[in-house]
Design an enzyme around this catalytic site. Sequence first.
Site, PDB file in Angstrom:
ATOM      1  N   LEU A  77      -6.673  -4.853   6.083  1.00  0.00           N
ATOM      2  CA  LEU A  77      -6.859  -4.108   4.838  1.00  0.00           C
ATOM      3  C   LEU A  77      -5.613  -3.271   4.587  1.00  0.00           C
ATOM      4  O   LEU A  77      -5.121  -2.589   5.495  1.00  0.00           O
ATOM      5  CB  LEU A  77      -8.067  -3.161   4.959  1.00  0.00           C
ATOM      6  CG  LEU A  77      -9.395  -3.790   5.393  1.00  0.00           C
ATOM      7  CD1 LEU A  77     -10.433  -2.687   5.612  1.00  0.00           C
ATOM      8  CD2 LEU A  77      -9.881  -4.784   4.346  1.00  0.00           C
ATOM      9  N   CYS A  78      -5.098  -3.293   3.365  1.00  0.00           N
ATOM     10  CA  CYS A  78      -3.903  -2.522   3.027  1.00  0.00           C
ATOM     11  C   CYS A  78      -4.213  -1.024   3.097  1.00  0.00           C
ATOM     12  O   CYS A  78      -5.139  -0.533   2.444  1.00  0.00           O
ATOM     13  CB  CYS A  78      -3.426  -2.872   1.627  1.00  0.00           C
ATOM     14  SG  CYS A  78      -2.169  -1.728   1.024  1.00  0.00           S
ATOM     15  N   VAL A  79      -3.395  -0.300   3.846  1.00  0.00           N
ATOM     16  CA  VAL A  79      -3.671   1.127   4.061  1.00  0.00           C
ATOM     17  C   VAL A  79      -3.595   1.929   2.766  1.00  0.00           C
ATOM     18  O   VAL A  79      -4.442   2.803   2.520  1.00  0.00           O
ATOM     19  CB  VAL A  79      -2.737   1.718   5.158  1.00  0.00           C
ATOM     20  CG1 VAL A  79      -1.273   1.633   4.767  1.00  0.00           C
ATOM     21  CG2 VAL A  79      -3.121   3.152   5.465  1.00  0.00           C
ATOM     22  N   CYS A  82      -6.602   1.250   0.736  1.00  0.00           N
ATOM     23  CA  CYS A  82      -7.767   1.862   1.394  1.00  0.00           C
ATOM     24  C   CYS A  82      -7.842   3.358   1.115  1.00  0.00           C
ATOM     25  O   CYS A  82      -8.921   3.899   0.863  1.00  0.00           O
ATOM     26  CB  CYS A  82      -7.684   1.664   2.909  1.00  0.00           C
ATOM     27  SG  CYS A  82      -8.165   0.025   3.460  1.00  0.00           S
TER      28      CYS A  82
END
Lengths: 130, 128
Positions: A77-79, A82
């Site tokens: 998941l892309c930080v 997120c």
Amino acid sequence: MKFAVLVNEGPYQHQASDTAYQFVHAALQAGHDVMRVFFYHDGVNNGTRLTSPPQDDRHIQKRWSDLAAEHKLDLVLCVAACQRRGIVDEDEMKRNGKDADNIAEGFRISGLGQLIEAGIEADRLITFGD
Amino acid sequence: MEEDEYAGGVIKKFLYVNRRQPHGTVYALESLETVLIGAAFDQDVSMLFIDDGVYQLKKEQSPDGIDMKNFSKTYRALEMYDVEKLFVERESLEERGLSAEDLLVDVEVIATADVKALVDEQDVVLSF
């Protein structure tokens, strides 16, 4: 063939995550390698363990988590995406002073560099989304 | 971050296709973030602006009135990240009454037929 997959939409609202799942499942069944599934934009919402869909519906998050456990899939998941949308692992919880985390089993949070790296290292990067 | 240290040695042709207006959805902003992070990987990067995506490069944007961040200035910084190949589809500009002079940065204006050739020559196409 070594595939990487990009999922740009959240669960249920949009079919992109379903189609990506079907693609990854079929690719693995056919003996291909899926080196990473990267979730971006609202796609990161696929990685919260707090979803509770009706029992007669598919459980999109659980389906991904189960596939990851079975095939050692790398679900990222892309930080930055997120942080905007409230998807949090234990590190992010501490870093941002939150009182809980909600990341689902089999997912991890990391940077956009993981997407670029997947584009470089895979034979094909397949995007699911509008 | 560890990805800043990427030393795989492989250089691929990356094309970022920007198809949407700058506001209304988050795709344009998050696409730009991908380009900036991706610059650390020293790949052969091009950007294409097409359809409403040409509005991303429009001069004199002022989205403050709708409480949105004005990230349009960031396109002018792309040069510092060695992202210098910016393509804009001519038909998309013309349909919207725009010309290259209306844009924030120097671009190469190309026809639809050349867009196809541009996409064909890429290794990785990311379309937002």
